[in-house]
Write an enzyme that holds these catalytic residues in place. Structure first.
Site, PDB file in Angstrom:
ATOM      1  N   PRO A  13       0.790  -1.228   0.000  1.00 63.08           N
ATOM      2  CG  PRO A  13      -0.086  -1.097   2.130  1.00 63.08           C
ATOM      3  CD  PRO A  13       0.556  -2.055   1.188  1.00 63.08           C
ATOM      4  CG  ASN A  14      -0.240   4.361   1.339  1.00 56.94           C
ATOM      5  OD1 ASN A  14      -1.214   4.891   0.824  1.00 56.94           O
ATOM      6  ND2 ASN A  14      -0.270   3.842   2.555  1.00 56.94           N
ATOM      7  NE  ARG A  21       1.305  14.351  -0.758  1.00 55.70           N
ATOM      8  CZ  ARG A  21       0.006  14.120  -0.700  1.00 55.70           C
ATOM      9  NH1 ARG A  21      -0.454  13.232   0.118  1.00 55.70           N
ATOM     10  NH2 ARG A  21      -0.825  14.813  -1.424  1.00 55.70           N
ATOM     11  CE1 TYR A  26       9.383   4.866   2.905  1.00 59.49           C
ATOM     12  CE2 TYR A  26       7.893   6.748   2.844  1.00 59.49           C
ATOM     13  CZ  TYR A  26       8.345   5.593   3.465  1.00 59.49           C
ATOM     14  OH  TYR A  26       7.781   5.171   4.631  1.00 59.49           O
ATOM     15  CG  ASN A  77       8.469  -2.151  -0.278  1.00 60.68           C
ATOM     16  OD1 ASN A  77       8.054  -2.304   0.866  1.00 60.68           O
ATOM     17  ND2 ASN A  77       9.033  -1.027  -0.699  1.00 60.68           N
ATOM     18  CB  ALA A  80       1.944   0.058   6.172  1.00 63.99           C
ATOM     19  CD  GLU A 101      10.640  -7.948   5.075  1.00 73.17           C
ATOM     20  OE1 GLU A 101      10.919  -9.047   5.611  1.00 73.17           O
ATOM     21  OE2 GLU A 101      10.303  -6.948   5.713  1.00 73.17           O
ATOM     22  CG  HIS A 103      11.445  -2.757   3.818  1.00 67.93           C
ATOM     23  ND1 HIS A 103      10.079  -2.611   3.805  1.00 67.93           N
ATOM     24  CD2 HIS A 103      11.695  -3.959   4.402  1.00 67.93           C
ATOM     25  CE1 HIS A 103       9.529  -3.665   4.370  1.00 67.93           C
ATOM     26  NE2 HIS A 103      10.485  -4.505   4.725  1.00 67.93           N
ATOM     27  NE  ARG A 110      11.215   5.385   8.197  1.00 72.38           N
ATOM     28  CZ  ARG A 110      10.152   5.333   7.373  1.00 72.38           C
ATOM     29  NH1 ARG A 110      10.096   4.391   6.448  1.00 72.38           N
ATOM     30  NH2 ARG A 110       9.194   6.222   7.473  1.00 72.38           N
TER      31      ARG A 110
END
Ligand code: CA2
Length: 146
Positions: A13-14, A21, A26, A77, A80, A101, A103, A110
């Site tokens: 998601p996103n 943004r 990112y 990826n 969330a 996996e 990121h 973080r």
């Protein structure tokens, strides 16, 4: 191309908002620009990739379940859902397809809620913190496991 050579690249998601943004976290590339780099590397490595993005956990679970028919490895990826989705972790375990996996950001540097990944427990390994290179390193790791 033979089933064994195909890699499924999944985005959670996103990630469709990339480039618009939070570039300081990112990066500046859009998801389509990242996808383009993945496709170029896939060609170099001689593997076929299929790239998808979804904002829906159930859709990602279904894609992981259905991957067994066509794909020899998954690069994901989970965004969330990394930190919340036992359903995705179970799907990866159930299909038994080697899963990497990835990121963009280093989730371990973080907020504390990002430090734990449910997906890591089902994945071959995790690559985090290298921006777009996390995708490219993930693709290399997946290609090596076909
Ligand atoms: O660093 C990563 O790749 C993450 O998977 C990205 C997720 C985050 O929840 C994970 O903890 C780490 C967030 C993806 C959302 O992407 C955005 C893109 C542009 C603007 C806002 C969010």
């Amino acid at each position: 191309m033979a089933k064994k050579k195909k890699i499924l690249v999944l985005n959670g998601p996103n990630l469709n908002l990339l480039g618009r943004r939070q570039p300081e976290i990112y990066g500046k590339l859009t998801l389509e620009q990242i996808n383009q780099k993945v496709r170029v590397l896939a060609k170099e490595l001689g593997v076929e990739v299929e790239i998808r993005q979804s904002n829906h956990e159930g859709e990602l679970v279904t894609w992981i379940q259905d991957a067994i028919a066509q794909f020899g490895a998954i690069v994901i990826n989970p965004a969330a859902y990394t930190h919340s989705s036992i359903a995705m972790r179970d799907a990866i375990t159930a299909v038994g397809i080697p899963t990497i996996e990835i990121h963009l950001s280093n989730i371990h540097k973080r907020e504390p809620f990002r430090h734990h990944s449910h997906i890591a427990e089902a994945a071959v390994g995790q690559i985090a913190g290298f921006g777009v290179d996390s995708y490219l390193l993930g693709l290399r790791a997946a290609a090596a496991r076909l």
